[in-house]
Design a protein around this motif. Sequence first.
Motif, PDB file in Angstrom:
ATOM      1  N   ALA A 259      66.511  32.871  34.741  1.00 60.68           N
ATOM      2  CA  ALA A 259      67.938  32.717  35.008  1.00 60.68           C
ATOM      3  C   ALA A 259      68.184  31.664  36.082  1.00 60.68           C
ATOM      4  O   ALA A 259      69.138  30.877  36.001  1.00 60.68           O
ATOM      5  N   ALA A 260      67.316  31.631  37.106  1.00 56.60           N
ATOM      6  CA  ALA A 260      67.478  30.657  38.183  1.00 56.60           C
ATOM      7  C   ALA A 260      67.329  29.235  37.665  1.00 56.60           C
ATOM      8  O   ALA A 260      68.069  28.324  38.084  1.00 56.60           O
ATOM      9  N   ASP A 261      66.400  29.006  36.746  1.00 54.20           N
ATOM     10  CA  ASP A 261      66.235  27.658  36.211  1.00 54.20           C
ATOM     11  C   ASP A 261      67.438  27.269  35.351  1.00 54.20           C
ATOM     12  O   ASP A 261      67.898  26.118  35.411  1.00 54.20           O
ATOM     13  N   ALA A 262      67.961  28.222  34.568  1.00 56.06           N
ATOM     14  CA  ALA A 262      69.170  27.934  33.791  1.00 56.06           C
ATOM     15  C   ALA A 262      70.332  27.602  34.730  1.00 56.06           C
ATOM     16  O   ALA A 262      71.110  26.674  34.475  1.00 56.06           O
ATOM     17  N   GLN A 296      72.865  36.087  42.755  1.00 51.09           N
ATOM     18  CA  GLN A 296      72.689  36.671  44.082  1.00 51.09           C
ATOM     19  C   GLN A 296      72.559  38.191  43.994  1.00 51.09           C
ATOM     20  O   GLN A 296      71.773  38.801  44.737  1.00 51.09           O
ATOM     21  N   GLU A 297      73.304  38.810  43.086  1.00 46.98           N
ATOM     22  CA  GLU A 297      73.175  40.254  42.881  1.00 46.98           C
ATOM     23  C   GLU A 297      71.770  40.599  42.402  1.00 46.98           C
ATOM     24  O   GLU A 297      71.164  41.572  42.864  1.00 46.98           O
ATOM     25  N   MET A 298      71.248  39.815  41.467  1.00 46.45           N
ATOM     26  CA  MET A 298      69.884  40.037  40.991  1.00 46.45           C
ATOM     27  C   MET A 298      68.883  39.940  42.139  1.00 46.45           C
ATOM     28  O   MET A 298      67.999  40.795  42.285  1.00 46.45           O
ATOM     29  N   LYS A 299      69.037  38.896  42.954  1.00 49.54           N
ATOM     30  CA  LYS A 299      68.112  38.678  44.072  1.00 49.54           C
ATOM     31  C   LYS A 299      68.176  39.838  45.058  1.00 49.54           C
ATOM     32  O   LYS A 299      67.133  40.344  45.515  1.00 49.54           O
ATOM     33  N   GLY A 300      69.390  40.277  45.394  1.00 45.28           N
ATOM     34  CA  GLY A 300      69.538  41.375  46.335  1.00 45.28           C
ATOM     35  C   GLY A 300      68.936  42.663  45.826  1.00 45.28           C
ATOM     36  O   GLY A 300      68.259  43.394  46.568  1.00 45.28           O
ATOM     37  N   HIS A 301      69.169  42.974  44.533  1.00 46.87           N
ATOM     38  CA  HIS A 301      68.634  44.206  43.947  1.00 46.87           C
ATOM     39  C   HIS A 301      67.112  44.154  43.905  1.00 46.87           C
ATOM     40  O   HIS A 301      66.426  45.134  44.243  1.00 46.87           O
ATOM     41  N   ALA A 335      68.699  43.993  36.042  1.00 49.31           N
ATOM     42  CA  ALA A 335      68.122  42.652  35.997  1.00 49.31           C
ATOM     43  C   ALA A 335      68.119  42.093  34.582  1.00 49.31           C
ATOM     44  O   ALA A 335      68.416  40.907  34.370  1.00 49.31           O
ATOM     45  N   SER A 336      67.798  42.929  33.611  1.00 53.38           N
ATOM     46  CA  SER A 336      67.737  42.456  32.231  1.00 53.38           C
ATOM     47  C   SER A 336      69.113  42.049  31.721  1.00 53.38           C
ATOM     48  O   SER A 336      69.248  41.090  30.955  1.00 53.38           O
ATOM     49  N   GLU A 337      70.152  42.761  32.156  1.00 54.65           N
ATOM     50  CA  GLU A 337      71.502  42.431  31.711  1.00 54.65           C
ATOM     51  C   GLU A 337      72.064  41.220  32.458  1.00 54.65           C
ATOM     52  O   GLU A 337      72.680  40.339  31.851  1.00 54.65           O
ATOM     53  N   LYS A 338      71.842  41.153  33.754  1.00 57.39           N
ATOM     54  CA  LYS A 338      72.387  40.037  34.542  1.00 57.39           C
ATOM     55  C   LYS A 338      71.700  38.721  34.210  1.00 57.39           C
ATOM     56  O   LYS A 338      72.335  37.658  34.218  1.00 57.39           O
ATOM     57  N   ALA A 339      70.398  38.755  33.929  1.00 53.31           N
ATOM     58  CA  ALA A 339      69.702  37.520  33.569  1.00 53.31           C
ATOM     59  C   ALA A 339      70.320  36.902  32.329  1.00 53.31           C
ATOM     60  O   ALA A 339      70.561  35.685  32.273  1.00 53.31           O
ATOM     61  N   GLY A 340      70.583  37.728  31.338  1.00 51.55           N
ATOM     62  CA  GLY A 340      71.228  37.228  30.131  1.00 51.55           C
ATOM     63  C   GLY A 340      72.610  36.666  30.409  1.00 51.55           C
ATOM     64  O   GLY A 340      72.998  35.625  29.865  1.00 51.55           O
ATOM     65  N   ALA A 341      73.360  37.342  31.274  1.00 49.07           N
ATOM     66  CA  ALA A 341      74.708  36.884  31.606  1.00 49.07           C
ATOM     67  C   ALA A 341      74.671  35.527  32.311  1.00 49.07           C
ATOM     68  O   ALA A 341      75.490  34.644  32.034  1.00 49.07           O
ATOM     69  N   VAL A 342      73.726  35.332  33.231  1.00 50.67           N
ATOM     70  CA  VAL A 342      73.617  34.058  33.940  1.00 50.67           C
ATOM     71  C   VAL A 342      73.301  32.925  32.966  1.00 50.67           C
ATOM     72  O   VAL A 342      73.913  31.845  33.020  1.00 50.67           O
ATOM     73  N   VAL A 343      72.362  33.154  32.058  1.00 51.53           N
ATOM     74  CA  VAL A 343      71.985  32.102  31.117  1.00 51.53           C
ATOM     75  C   VAL A 343      73.135  31.791  30.166  1.00 51.53           C
ATOM     76  O   VAL A 343      73.394  30.625  29.839  1.00 51.53           O
ATOM     77  N   ARG A 344      73.861  32.807  29.728  1.00 51.37           N
ATOM     78  CA  ARG A 344      75.018  32.551  28.842  1.00 51.37           C
ATOM     79  C   ARG A 344      76.087  31.730  29.565  1.00 51.37           C
ATOM     80  O   ARG A 344      76.708  30.838  28.969  1.00 51.37           O
ATOM     81  N   LEU A 345      76.314  32.022  30.846  1.00 51.91           N
ATOM     82  CA  LEU A 345      77.261  31.225  31.616  1.00 51.91           C
ATOM     83  C   LEU A 345      76.773  29.785  31.754  1.00 51.91           C
ATOM     84  O   LEU A 345      77.568  28.833  31.671  1.00 51.91           O
ATOM     85  N   ALA A 346      75.477  29.607  31.966  1.00 49.44           N
ATOM     86  CA  ALA A 346      74.920  28.255  32.044  1.00 49.44           C
ATOM     87  C   ALA A 346      75.149  27.509  30.735  1.00 49.44           C
ATOM     88  O   ALA A 346      75.448  26.299  30.736  1.00 49.44           O
ATOM     89  N   MET A 347      75.021  28.212  29.629  1.00 44.59           N
ATOM     90  CA  MET A 347      75.270  27.593  28.329  1.00 44.59           C
ATOM     91  C   MET A 347      76.722  27.128  28.221  1.00 44.59           C
ATOM     92  O   MET A 347      77.011  26.020  27.746  1.00 44.59           O
ATOM     93  N   LEU A 348      77.661  27.956  28.691  1.00 40.82           N
ATOM     94  CA  LEU A 348      79.071  27.574  28.648  1.00 40.82           C
ATOM     95  C   LEU A 348      79.347  26.380  29.548  1.00 40.82           C
ATOM     96  O   LEU A 348      80.122  25.483  29.201  1.00 40.82           O
ATOM     97  N   VAL A 349      78.726  26.356  30.721  1.00 41.07           N
ATOM     98  CA  VAL A 349      78.910  25.240  31.645  1.00 41.07           C
ATOM     99  C   VAL A 349      78.390  23.944  31.029  1.00 41.07           C
ATOM    100  O   VAL A 349      79.060  22.899  31.060  1.00 41.07           O
ATOM    101  N   ASN A 350      77.207  23.980  30.452  1.00 37.42           N
ATOM    102  CA  ASN A 350      76.554  22.772  29.961  1.00 37.42           C
ATOM    103  C   ASN A 350      77.038  22.343  28.587  1.00 37.42           C
ATOM    104  O   ASN A 350      76.780  21.208  28.172  1.00 37.42           O
TER     105      ASN A 350
END
Length: 401
Positions: A259-262, A296-301, A335-350
């Motif tokens: 997710a961080a790389d995305a 950041q939520e993923m990192k904190g958890h 973590a499994s749900e938030k990682a997917g959400a971050v990557v999907r947002l990256a897809m929308l941004v890019n």
Amino acid sequence: MNVLRKIEAAPLTEAPEAATERMRRVAEIAAGHADSVDKEGRFPAETIEALKRERLLGVAIPIGHGGEGIGTMQIADLIVQLGQACGSSAMIYAMHQIKTSSFVTHGGASDWHRAYMRRIADEQLLMASATTEAGIGGNLRNSICAVEVARGRFALTKEATVISYGNYADAVLATARRAPDAASSDQVMVVIPADGDRTLERTSVWDTLGMRGTCSDGFHLVATGDARQIFPKPFSEIAAQSMLASSHIFWAATWFGIAADAFNRAQAFVKAAARKQPDAMPPGALRLAEAAALLQEMKGHLTAAIHRFEAAAGDDDALSSIGFAAEINALKVAASEKAGAVVRLAMLVNGILGYKNGTPFSVGRHLRDVTSAPVMISNDRILSNTATLMLMSRFDTGLGG
């Protein structure tokens, strides 16, 4: 059979270079091959060779047994580094470290396992896992197969629906019932080295949406060996006191890295757009901020779970407690749900450049890899287990840990 060529890595004679710097070099290699590993569904041999050359497979082994004795937080950080380069490589490294944690936590009382720990460190051996089995539906706390022990020898036959990178590992740690007349939950774990008396017959091929390089084929496993290869502690204790927590922590670190790389690719995209129009807010900036909050939520958890795990080290009651199990379960699901959400947002941004392969902003591989997260031990199964735990305890609303 392990088809990796043997890596000549001289034993360390002085303090090793920082593990993070060694992993940086490995990650560069992994990133260079990540797309071909994904496209071809092949084992990331170049990454594993680099991990062995940099002596990163034995870093968790205690110093007294030839390793570096680094802790959970440092291991997780190494996995995050690798996850930003190649999801499959990071997952392999994570699963190796999960199996290594069983040796570190539960192998000290056994001469055989202490000696094998030294082999892992000295020879940079890659560990794999055989906990799933046909007929148990992914429930690793039950087994159909059983070990048979006679005259100091064991025999085991297992229909393993998945053994990640099984053909490439130097040893497989397999679970089974303690004896043919034992209950399905009365399990042991046994070390089955590739250079021992064993056969692996492939029964299914790993052709999947993502995590393609883990080569998690199914196998018919047949092994015999010295009965001392069986861990002295029951698998129920191994699972509760090391494997459950290390699995969810190291998997979460893998997904965080992906997710961080995305996110980094999306951030680069937004910055490039801002340079072109310095007086206007790029359209993807708000999405990027949303992704940053989730990351950041993923990192904190993740870091909170690691701190609690390290604080409980050596306290079997704390590690086996309902509250600890519920917290670790929550880490995996979140973590499994938030990682997917971050990557999907990256897809929308890019946009289309994120959707296309082969651009600096591509996140298709990332998206496919993180789709494995909710089904890698089903979130529904984990939530069901947590629901049972909540029937037996109260939720701790205090913030003091």
